[in-house]
Design an enzyme around this catalytic site. Structure first.
Site, PDB file in Angstrom:
ATOM      1  CB  SER A  34      27.127  32.214 123.120  1.00  0.00           C
ATOM      2  OG  SER A  34      27.876  32.770 124.181  1.00  0.00           O
ATOM      3  CE1 TYR A  40      31.754  30.690 120.841  1.00  0.00           C
ATOM      4  CE2 TYR A  40      31.341  32.193 122.673  1.00  0.00           C
ATOM      5  CZ  TYR A  40      31.094  30.999 122.018  1.00  0.00           C
ATOM      6  OH  TYR A  40      30.186  30.111 122.534  1.00  0.00           O
TER       7      TYR A  40
END
Length: 261
Positions: A146, A159
């Site tokens: 990501s 995250y």
């Protein structure tokens, strides 16, 4: 085990294992690879969703096999690998984000869960399938990380930490297998609008999940990421796409998004 389909070129179809293939980006990657001639092996925890994706692939003339699997369960992954003797591509897509609390109030359990699925799950799958990937003569390991893996933001500590771990896994593996018939590809998506990612992150609060994409005319969709992955793994064997960052045009950075309203 079903027989491997024979491709039009007269050689056995290439096999691609996709984790987290029951929905969103994983399902889109599986469909795209099947359209490109791969026999896809679909893994995720929800067998009913996997069956639905496999049916879609079959209806389009592709070949898919379904294996319900929790990638955080090492013994289950090892048992799965015994049923996949040949593997050309592994797409480590299983992941997720849980919670948006600042570090001061974050639940360590959420952080632990994110690390387990995004990093340890990818480690389990990679370790288990490396022998088959090597044997293929041109194995490709794909890690879906990501843009959060290299850009932190408030409420995203857990995250970002997990996705940075996924980035480190890809970068380190590439160093360690240098000289072998293996490629390691990392794809780092930015803002992707899928049916479940933000909803899970906001613990089912649809209004908060929808607000993430509010005013963004064209966020990425799962098929955009799938297109990038398919392109990367089908380059000639001597071409490795180390890291490919893909964002919508409206997103210049994690904190810089053009919204029309």
């Amino acid at each position: 085990m079903t027989d491997v389909r024979t491709a039009d070129a007269g050689r056995p179809a290439r096999t691609a294992v996709v984790t987290g293939a029951s929905s969103g980006i994983g399902a889109a990657i599986a469909r795209a690879l099947a359209r490109d001639g791969f026999e896809v092996v679909l893994t995720a925890r929800r067998s009913d969703r996997l069956d639905a994706v496999a049916k879609e692939i079959g209806d389009e003339g592709g070949t898919a096999r379904v294996f319900p699997l929790d990638v955080t369960d090492k013994e289950a992954v090892l048992a799965f690998a015994e049923q996949v003797p040949t593997c050309d591509v592994l797409v480590n897509n299983a992941g997720g984000a849980y919670g948006t609390e600042h570090i001061e109030n974050a639940d360590p359990g959420d952080w632990r869960s994110m690390f387990e699925v995004n990093v340890v799950g990818a480690l389990h799958m990679t370790q288990a399938l490396l022998p088959g990937l090597r044997a293929s003569g041109d194995g490709v390991v794909v890690v879906i990380s990501s843009t959060a893996s290299f850009t932190c933001y408030e409420g995203g500590g857990g995250y970002s930490a997990a996705k940075h771990g996924a980035h480190v896994l890809a970068e380190t593996l590439r160093l360690e297998v240098c000289g072998e018939p293996l490629r390691v590809v990392e794809v780092a998506p930015g803002m992707v609008h899928t049916e479940e990612f933000s909803l899970n992150r906001y613990r089912g609060d649809a209004d908060k999940a929808d607000a993430v994409y509010a005013g963004v005319a064209e966020p990425l969709v799962a098929e955009d990421v799938a297109d990038v992955v398919t392109w990367a793994v089908t380059r000639p064997p001597h071409v490795n796409i180390d890291l490919l960052v893909v964002r919508p045009r409206a997103q210049a950075a994690q904190h810089k998004v053009h919204r029309t309203s």
